[in-house]
Each structure stands twice: as structure tokens, then as C-alpha cells.
Design a protein around this motif. Structure first.
Motif, mmCIF file in Angstrom:
data_model
loop_
_atom_site.group_PDB
_atom_site.id
_atom_site.type_symbol
_atom_site.label_atom_id
_atom_site.label_comp_id
_atom_site.label_asym_id
_atom_site.label_seq_id
_atom_site.Cartn_x
_atom_site.Cartn_y
_atom_site.Cartn_z
ATOM 1 N N PHE A 125 0.845 -1.197 0.000
ATOM 2 C CA PHE A 125 0.000 0.000 0.000
ATOM 3 C C PHE A 125 0.882 1.249 0.000
ATOM 4 C CE2 PHE A 125 0.647 -0.772 4.572
ATOM 5 C CZ PHE A 125 0.943 0.501 5.051
ATOM 6 N N ILE A 126 0.286 2.366 -0.381
ATOM 7 C CA ILE A 126 0.927 3.680 -0.314
ATOM 8 C C ILE A 126 0.265 4.432 0.834
ATOM 9 C CG2 ILE A 126 1.138 5.924 -1.483
ATOM 10 C CD1 ILE A 126 1.196 4.290 -4.156
ATOM 11 N N ALA A 127 1.079 5.100 1.636
ATOM 12 C CA ALA A 127 0.527 5.920 2.710
ATOM 13 C C ALA A 127 1.201 7.287 2.673
ATOM 14 C CB ALA A 127 0.749 5.260 4.071
ATOM 15 N N PHE A 146 0.529 14.363 -8.495
ATOM 16 C CA PHE A 146 0.651 13.352 -9.554
ATOM 17 C C PHE A 146 2.067 12.764 -9.594
ATOM 18 C CE2 PHE A 146 -3.176 15.488 -10.522
ATOM 19 C CZ PHE A 146 -3.960 14.610 -11.236
ATOM 20 N N TYR A 147 3.026 13.605 -9.322
ATOM 21 C CA TYR A 147 4.399 13.098 -9.248
ATOM 22 C C TYR A 147 4.570 12.198 -8.023
ATOM 23 C CZ TYR A 147 9.251 12.937 -7.834
ATOM 24 O OH TYR A 147 10.463 12.497 -7.386
ATOM 25 N N LEU A 148 4.097 12.657 -6.896
ATOM 26 C CA LEU A 148 4.259 11.899 -5.656
ATOM 27 C C LEU A 148 3.625 10.510 -5.772
ATOM 28 C CD1 LEU A 148 5.190 11.937 -2.690
ATOM 29 C CD2 LEU A 148 2.952 12.890 -2.092
ATOM 30 N N LEU A 149 2.385 10.491 -6.221
ATOM 31 C CA LEU A 149 1.715 9.207 -6.398
ATOM 32 C C LEU A 149 2.437 8.342 -7.417
ATOM 33 C CD1 LEU A 149 -0.940 7.627 -5.623
ATOM 34 C CD2 LEU A 149 -0.564 9.839 -4.524
ATOM 35 N N GLY A 150 2.876 8.985 -8.487
ATOM 36 C CA GLY A 150 3.561 8.232 -9.536
ATOM 37 C C GLY A 150 4.855 7.621 -9.053
#
Ligand SMILES: [Zn+2]
Length: 247
Positions: A125-127, A146-150
Motif C-alpha cells: 500500500f501507499i501511505a 501526480f508526481y508523488l503518487l507516480g
């Protein structure tokens, strides 16, 4: 992205974000890729409103949450298509979880600190610290989200592909390249539309999370200098995954 004039406070805050990121880079020591990343922008998913660009002046938490959801959906579509094209089965990252307090979320038994975003390989997971992320979103711009999630999503893809470099910096720069590729390819495919200034936001955002110049490249937790991270991100953005050494 908003006009530069609308972000007069950007400089100082970005500096603060950089410090936070650097100091937290090793926070997840022991995890596959726990770390902090952060930057910002003004992007928007092409669907379901393909011809719209987000109002640059809007920096509400609701908009932030929508950007996170859009970024996650675009990343899932992108990587599902890449895996399909190579005949591999794709499983999306299980969840993206915001948190507000230190220790509220743990990864492999290790409590996550404030001011960070991580991909947790143990539980897939991403937190992210929502207050920290919203602050960066407001200061750098929506492209940061968008960069961070990517970038974090790319760590999940690395695990799926069995990529595990000896040095943190290799793993991190590859994730930046992959984040660039997912964004650039999604823009070229019409799945994501950039607003004016978003490319500048990417540049600002990626540079903002660069390591302190004194950080040795081989250090555990090293992510790369601002220049290395920016160059790598844009190589992926402009020329796609073939720049990212995935095979
Ligand atoms: Zn990373």
C-alpha cells in the motif's frame, strides 16, 4: 498550475519541504522503499471531463483528494496497460491511505512518521501524511500530487518486477524515471491533461525533493540530487519507459 504570481510563498515552503524530505528519507529503513517524496503540480485526469483544466487558484482539500484519486486511477490504467502489453498479469496496489498522526499507520510493524509518503512493500500500500502532502500541494502546485503518487506507485511496480538495486539511489532514480514515463505517456495518450505551468511545477516539485548536496550518493536513503532527480524524471517524461532500465 497557478500563475507564478499566485504562489509568492512558494520558495520558502519548498525549502522546508526539502528539509523534511531529506531528514525522513531513511525513516523507513528496513522497508523495501519507505521514504519521503514530494513535489507538486496542476494536472487533471482527462476523463471524465476531458476538456477541462482545474482552476489553478483552487487549493482545497477536496481538490487535493480528487487529485490523489485521479493520480491513482491514471497510474493503475497506465501500468495495467504496460503489463498487458508484455503479457503479464497486473495487480493494482492495494490501497492509498492518508494519515494524520505519527504511528497511525505502520508498515511491517514499523510506525510511519509524520511528513512523509511511502510505499509499503510488506502490505502493498501507499501511505502519506495528509497535512504534509496538502501543504506541498498548495505550495508547489497540483502537479506535485501526480508526481508523488507516480513515484510511490513506481516502487510498487519495482516490487512486482522483482527489481531490487544495491543502492537506494538507483531504486529512487528509477522510480522518478517511471513516474515521468507514466505522466508523459498519459499526457501523450490523452489520459491526462496538463494546465499551463504544470511542467514547471514538475520541475520545481522534483527538484524540491532532491537530497542535500552533502549527502553521499551511496548513502542508505539517498534519492539523488535535485539535478539528478529532475534529469531522470524528464528523461522518462519525454522518452518513456525505455529510459528507465526496466528490463
Ligand atoms: Zn522513492
Amino acid at each position: 498550475m497557478g500563475p507564478w504570481s499566485g504562489r509568492v510563498a512558494r520558495g520558502p515552503l519548498v525549502g522546508l519541504v526539502v528539509v523534511a524530505l531529506v531528514s525522513l528519507a531513511c525513516a523507513g529503513g528496513g522497508l523495501a522503499q519507505p521514504e519521503g517524496e514530494r513535489p507538486g503540480a496542476n494536472l487533471r485526469a482527462a476523463s471524465p471531463e476531458p476538456n477541462t483544466t482545474r482552476a489553478d487558484s483552487t487549493t482545497s482539500v477536496a481538490e487535493f483528494k480528487q487529485d490523489v484519486a485521479d493520480a491513482q486511477a491514471i497510474a493503475e490504467r497506465y501500468w495495467a496497460a504496460q503489463f498487458k502489453a508484455s503479457g503479464q498479469r497486473f495487480t493494482p496496489i492495494r490501497r492509498v491511505t492518508p494519515y494524520q498522526r505519527a504511528g497511525e499507520v505502520s508498515c511491517g510493524g514499523q510506525p510511519l512518521p509524520r511528513n512523509n509518503a511511502v510505499y509499503c512493500s510488506q502490505d502493498d500500500f501507499i501511505a502519506y501524511d495528509v497535512a504534509w502532502s496538502v501543504a506541498a500541494f498548495r505550495e508547489v502546485g497540483d502537479a506535485f500530487v501526480f508526481y508523488l503518487l507516480g513515484h510511490e506507485y513506481a516502487h510498487g511496480i519495482q516490487v512486482r518486477l522483482g527489481i531490487n538495486y544495491s543502492f537506494t539511489i538507483q531504486q529512487e532514480l528509477q522510480a522518478d524515471c517511471m513516474a515521468g514515463a507514466y505522466l508523459g505517456d498519459s499526457v501523450r495518450a490523452g489520459d491526462l491533461r496538463l494546465a499551463e505551468g504544470d511542467l514547471d511545477e514538475f520541475r520545481e516539485g522534483v527538484a524540491a525533493v532532491g537530497d542535500d548536496p552533502d549527502q553521499p550518493w551511496f548513502a542508505e536513503g539517498a534519492h539523488g540530487t535535485a539535478e539528478q532527480r529532475t534529469d531522470t524524471f524528464f528523461r522518462g517524461y519525454e522518452r518513456s519507459l525505455k529510459e528507465c532500465d526496466l528490463s
